[in-house]
Design an enzyme around this catalytic site. Structure first.
Site, PDB file in Angstrom:
ATOM      1  CG  ASP A 256     -17.076  33.255 -85.245  1.00  7.99           C
ATOM      2  OD1 ASP A 256     -16.425  32.701 -84.347  1.00  7.99           O
ATOM      3  OD2 ASP A 256     -16.526  33.803 -86.227  1.00  7.99           O
ATOM      4  CB  SER A 257     -15.033  35.907 -82.311  1.00  5.29           C
ATOM      5  OG  SER A 257     -14.380  35.128 -83.299  1.00  5.29           O
TER       6      SER A 257
ATOM      7  CB  CYS B  53     -16.698  31.052 -81.870  1.00  6.46           C
ATOM      8  SG  CYS B  53     -15.161  31.793 -81.284  1.00  6.46           S
TER       9      CYS B  53
ATOM     10  CD  GLU C  53     -10.059  37.682 -89.535  1.00  4.61           C
ATOM     11  OE1 GLU C  53      -9.802  38.873 -89.319  1.00  4.61           O
ATOM     12  OE2 GLU C  53     -10.981  37.060 -88.986  1.00  4.61           O
TER      13      GLU C  53
ATOM     14  CB  CYS D 188      -9.244  27.882 -85.113  1.00  6.71           C
ATOM     15  SG  CYS D 188      -9.429  29.627 -85.528  1.00  6.71           S
TER      16      CYS D 188
ATOM     17  CG  HIS E 293     -10.177  32.214 -89.069  1.00  2.00           C
ATOM     18  ND1 HIS E 293     -11.148  32.299 -88.101  1.00  2.00           N
ATOM     19  CD2 HIS E 293     -10.006  33.478 -89.556  1.00  2.00           C
ATOM     20  CE1 HIS E 293     -11.541  33.564 -87.993  1.00  2.00           C
ATOM     21  NE2 HIS E 293     -10.861  34.291 -88.861  1.00  2.00           N
TER      22      HIS E 293
END
Ligand code: DGL
Length: 277
Positions: A12-13, A75, A157, A189, A191
């Site tokens: 993932d990023s 991702c 985050e 996404c 997140h």
């Protein structure tokens, strides 16, 4: 040689892919995982396609050198713009991205044929989900409403998932989906599963589709078909076997990682960019 005891490579990023890893562990607790997070270069969601492809190439090569039996591109941004790049490099190694199986799940879920897609700018601009759904038989009849939600990643985050700011952002971003009366929303996404409660409160009638969950079920099926699933471990309480690699360890890394994964993470190894080819 692809071996049953080889690891599943997940990249993932950054740490967002830990929501996907969490689902992989849920469905395949006996596997060994190598998780790779580009914590030095995150976020990818606002970057150009060509740079995301370059990063994806580097990480795919890294995982292949670790002799993984499956690569999970955890991702949505990379899955949207660079899955073909990953597949070309991976050769015989199976690659699972976030788009395909999540698109099927959305199509199977909607009752009114109106699907909302939310994701980073790169994911939404790529139209990968829209094309993914439209390419499935029956998908061409779907009304798709896509919306980039760039503030969602920093909100998650920063740990603000229950803060008023999350509600305000969700109200702003989801107003089109509400007025179009979507009954299904793809959380496109890594997140966004952490914002499920807020999203459900703002769009109460909609079913949320978690890309990690559906891609993990697909991973389980593919490994089972290829007889590449590890034997069930004797102890049900065994700690998942995960080897973590990151490109940087930011100050709030451990706190964030625990939030995304649901349990504390062991000290990761830091990759030097010189080792990425
Ligand atoms: N992991 C990314 C995704 O799922 C979100 C974070 C980023 O922008 O890099 O699209």
């Amino acid at each position: 040689m692809i071996d049953v005891n080889s690891s599943i490579g997940v990249f993932d990023s950054g740490i967002g892919g830990l929501t996907v890893l969490r689902q992989l562990i849920r469905f395949m607790p006996d596997e060994h995982y190598i998780y790779l997070g580009d914590t030095a270069r995150v976020p990818y969601g606002n970057k150009s396609q060509s740079i995301v492809r370059t990063y994806a190439e580097q990480f795919t090569r890294f995982l292949i050198a670790k002799n993984v039996k499956l690569i999970v591109v955890a991702c949505n941004t990379v899955s949207s713009v660079a899955l073909d790049t990953v597949r070309n490099i991976a050769g015989d190694i199976e690659v699972i991205g976030m788009i395909e199986h999540t698109s099927y799940a959305a199509l199977r879920t909607t009752l009114n044929n109106k699907i909302g897609i939310i994701g980073t700018r790169a994911t939404i601009n790529s139209n990968a989900y829209m094309e993914g759904i439209k390419s499935i038989p029956g998908g061409e009849n779907m009304k798709i409403i896509s919306q980039a939600c760039p503030l969602f990643v920093p909100i998650v985050e920063e740990g603000l998932i229950n803060h008023q700011i999350a509600y305000l952002a969700a109200q702003e971003y989801l107003s089109n989906l509400i007025s179009e009366n979507v009954d299904t929303i793809v959380l496109g996404c890594t997140h966004y599963p952490l914002l499920s409660r807020v999203i459900s409160e703002i769009v109460p009638g909609a079913t949320l589709i978690d890309c990690g969950e559906h891609s993990s079920v697909a991973a389980l099926r593919i490994l089972a078909e290829k007889n590449l699933l590890r034997k069930q471990s004797a102890s049900i309480n065994q700690k998942p076997e995960i080897e973590f690699y990151v490109t940087d360890i930011p100050s709030i890394f451990y706190e964030q990682a625990q939030r995304f994964l649901g349990f504390p993470i062991d000290t990761p190894k830091t990759i030097d960019f010189k080792d990425l080819v």
